[in-house]
Design a protein around this motif. Structure first.
Motif, mmCIF file in Angstrom:
data_model
loop_
_atom_site.group_PDB
_atom_site.id
_atom_site.type_symbol
_atom_site.label_atom_id
_atom_site.label_comp_id
_atom_site.label_asym_id
_atom_site.label_seq_id
_atom_site.Cartn_x
_atom_site.Cartn_y
_atom_site.Cartn_z
ATOM 1 N N GLY A 86 -32.898 -43.250 39.038
ATOM 2 C CA GLY A 86 -32.763 -41.813 39.234
ATOM 3 C C GLY A 86 -34.034 -41.114 38.802
ATOM 4 O O GLY A 86 -34.779 -41.623 37.957
ATOM 5 N N ASP A 87 -34.282 -39.957 39.367
ATOM 6 C CA ASP A 87 -35.510 -39.233 39.039
ATOM 7 C C ASP A 87 -35.377 -38.443 37.740
ATOM 8 O O ASP A 87 -36.241 -38.506 36.874
ATOM 9 C CB ASP A 87 -35.886 -38.285 40.188
ATOM 10 C CG ASP A 87 -36.251 -39.043 41.461
ATOM 11 O OD1 ASP A 87 -36.776 -40.167 41.337
ATOM 12 O OD2 ASP A 87 -35.993 -38.520 42.553
ATOM 13 N N LYS A 88 -34.314 -37.680 37.625
ATOM 14 C CA LYS A 88 -34.103 -36.848 36.433
ATOM 15 C C LYS A 88 -32.762 -37.232 35.819
ATOM 16 O O LYS A 88 -31.720 -37.037 36.433
ATOM 17 C CB LYS A 88 -34.144 -35.367 36.801
ATOM 18 C CG LYS A 88 -35.531 -34.877 37.237
ATOM 19 C CD LYS A 88 -35.524 -33.388 37.511
ATOM 20 C CE LYS A 88 -36.902 -32.889 37.905
ATOM 21 N NZ LYS A 88 -37.877 -32.981 36.789
ATOM 22 N N MET A 89 -32.817 -37.750 34.592
ATOM 23 C CA MET A 89 -31.639 -38.319 33.967
ATOM 24 C C MET A 89 -31.128 -37.431 32.825
ATOM 25 O O MET A 89 -31.902 -36.712 32.185
ATOM 26 C CB MET A 89 -31.965 -39.716 33.422
ATOM 27 C CG MET A 89 -32.599 -40.649 34.450
ATOM 28 S SD MET A 89 -31.620 -40.787 35.971
ATOM 29 C CE MET A 89 -30.160 -41.593 35.330
ATOM 30 N N PRO A 90 -29.824 -37.471 32.565
ATOM 31 C CA PRO A 90 -29.282 -36.758 31.405
ATOM 32 C C PRO A 90 -29.817 -37.360 30.119
ATOM 33 O O PRO A 90 -30.214 -38.532 30.085
ATOM 34 C CB PRO A 90 -27.774 -36.954 31.537
ATOM 35 C CG PRO A 90 -27.619 -38.197 32.344
ATOM 36 C CD PRO A 90 -28.777 -38.222 33.293
ATOM 37 N N VAL A 91 -29.826 -36.574 29.059
ATOM 38 C CA VAL A 91 -30.382 -37.014 27.778
ATOM 39 C C VAL A 91 -29.453 -36.599 26.639
ATOM 40 O O VAL A 91 -28.920 -35.479 26.634
ATOM 41 C CB VAL A 91 -31.780 -36.410 27.519
ATOM 42 C CG1 VAL A 91 -32.317 -36.860 26.159
ATOM 43 C CG2 VAL A 91 -32.755 -36.807 28.615
ATOM 44 N N LEU A 92 -29.292 -37.497 25.679
ATOM 45 C CA LEU A 92 -28.600 -37.190 24.438
ATOM 46 C C LEU A 92 -29.622 -37.168 23.307
ATOM 47 O O LEU A 92 -30.329 -38.152 23.077
ATOM 48 C CB LEU A 92 -27.526 -38.235 24.136
ATOM 49 C CG LEU A 92 -26.779 -38.060 22.801
ATOM 50 C CD1 LEU A 92 -25.999 -36.748 22.780
ATOM 51 C CD2 LEU A 92 -25.848 -39.238 22.534
ATOM 52 N N ILE A 93 -29.705 -36.034 22.606
ATOM 53 C CA ILE A 93 -30.524 -35.938 21.402
ATOM 54 C C ILE A 93 -29.667 -36.434 20.246
ATOM 55 O O ILE A 93 -28.614 -35.872 19.940
ATOM 56 C CB ILE A 93 -30.981 -34.489 21.148
ATOM 57 C CG1 ILE A 93 -31.731 -33.935 22.367
ATOM 58 C CG2 ILE A 93 -31.860 -34.417 19.900
ATOM 59 C CD1 ILE A 93 -32.033 -32.445 22.261
ATOM 60 N N CYS A 94 -30.100 -37.520 19.604
ATOM 61 C CA CYS A 94 -29.321 -38.192 18.566
ATOM 62 C C CYS A 94 -29.957 -37.960 17.201
ATOM 63 O O CYS A 94 -31.165 -38.161 17.038
ATOM 64 C CB CYS A 94 -29.288 -39.703 18.816
ATOM 65 S SG CYS A 94 -28.788 -40.237 20.455
#
Length: 411
Positions: free
Chosen positions: A169-177
């Motif tokens: 995928g080009d733009k992926m979801p992100v989790l700030i941990c």
């Protein structure tokens, strides 16, 4: 729901002084509840790659119960063994074995560092040995993880790791941990990040002010308005071309449950928030604890104060009252039903959120399913499964379709 255990049950010494199982997990040294809690934490993280069960019990068998020097010495012993074995395997081209060794060593060094005094000569070197293991491990991921400095204060960045999900995928979801009072970016692999990557979510694992390298190298104490450092993380993410700006979330564990919720109250670029161990008021949670409290050293260091009295006074600002109603994104409150620190805070945060019209979900884990301990330290895998399945649903990720892309989730 009534509280199944007393608040602040961490200090309770059980009647059974033999090693045994409690509703919140394994009690190795019942007469030393704080060391037992930390051992339970490390033992649980073995199932996420942070050690081997036999090595943990071997190290414990060599320790003098209640003796912090032997705690440090024996964790260093197994950490060094894994580090050396990892280097040897790496040299032979046995990269998977090397990665396994480096990941185990990272968590063992974390344990070894835990009870060292903040100004101890070996505290930062031990921490940086842990980081060296993490750097080795993430460098062999596909795609390789990145060691990053998030611009924050002049000459004092937020220390972190960015790991892009291998899912196409080009733009992926992100989790700030991020962690809390004593948990750090490197430990987030075992508590949050691993499960996110398996579900097609990239991760940014960071040490906020008062945590990890940001505290140890730059001397930055914790701050109650965590929307500021979390906002700096979002600014950095939005400069990347592989991040979906509409699917950025944050998750904070333990005291990070407050940090995450507070950040989401005012940082409305967040699409979701997980309080992994909810806190309504840090001051209320710590109460009138004094210098004898098991986390007193950490509290003073993290708060940047010399005494518990002053640190506790400063903690009054670390509260959600008057702020939670400003949250706009969905909230998950994930909590152990036998959390040895506090249980009531979870229902308090959730009920207040619902009262204010926030889309809040409460999940209390009970002993018969395990994960009933603080931040699911007795079974971090179930904690990761719950929080990351919830997040994948919020982000609209089809996990079955994800598996058909050919990506191997067994990272």
């Amino acid at each position: 729901m009534s509280n199944p255990v007393p608040e602040n049950a961490i200090d309770i010494v059980s009647d059974n002084l033999n090693p045994h199982y409690e509703p919140m997990g394994w009690h190795h040294w019942p007469e030393h509840p704080w060391l037992t809690y930390q051992f339970r934490r490390g033992l649980g993280e073995t199932q996420e790659g942070g050690g081997a069960v036999s090595e943990c019990f071997l190290a414990a068998s060599r320790m003098i119960p209640g003796d912090y020097d032997s705690w440090n010495r024996e964790w260093m012993r197994v950490a060094d063994q894994n580090w050396e074995r990892g280097l040897e395997a790496e040299g032979r081209g046995h990269i998977r074995t090397a990665m396994n060794c480096f990941l185990r060593a990272a968590d063992y060094y974390r344990q070894a560092e835990f009870y060292l005094e903040p100004d101890a000569a070996d505290r930062l070197p031990t921490f940086e040995k842990m980081e060296a293991c993490s750097h080795k491990f993430i460098s062999y991921l596909n795609p390789p993880g990145e060691v990053v400095d998030i611009p924050y204060e002049p000459g004092k960045p937020i220390c972190g790791y960015f790991i892009r999900t291998p899912h196409p995928g080009d733009k992926m979801p992100v989790l700030i941990c991020f962690g809390g009072l004593d948990s750090i970016k490197d430990e987030m692999w075992f508590m949050q990040a691993h499960g996110a990557l398996q579900r097609g979510i990239s991760v940014l694992m960071v040490d906020l002010p008062g945590q990890g390298g940001t505290l140890r190298r730059h001397g930055l104490a914790a701050r109650h308005d965590t929307e500021v450092p979390v906002g700096a993380c979002i600014d950095w993410l939005l400069e990347r071309d592989d991040v979906d700006p509409d699917r950025i979330a944050c998750c904070g564990s333990s005291m990070g449950g407050y940090y995450a919720a507070r950040a989401a109250c005012y940082e409305h670029r967040l699409a979701a928030c997980v309080a992994h161990g909810a806190i309504w008021s840090v001051h209320e949670m710590w109460g009138d604890k004094d210098e004898s409290f098991g986390l007193a050293m950490h509290i003073k260091w993290v708060m940047g104060e010399d005494t518990m009295a002053v640190a506790l006074e400063r903690s009054r600002d670390f509260a959600l009252e008057g702020h939670l109603e400003h949250m706009q994104c969905p909230l998950l409150v994930l909590h152990g039903g036998h959390d040895v620190l506090t249980v009531s805070a979870a229902t308090q945060v959730h009920e207040h959120a619902v009262e204010k019209g926030i889309n809040s979900t409460l999940r209390l884990l009970q002993p018969d399913e395990t994960g009933a301990e603080h931040c699911q330290h007795d079974n971090p895998t179930i904690g990761q499964e719950i929080l990351n399945d919830w997040l994948a649903d919020v982000f609209g990720i089809d996990q079955q379709a994800l598996l058909k892309t050919g990506w191997n989730p067994l990272i």
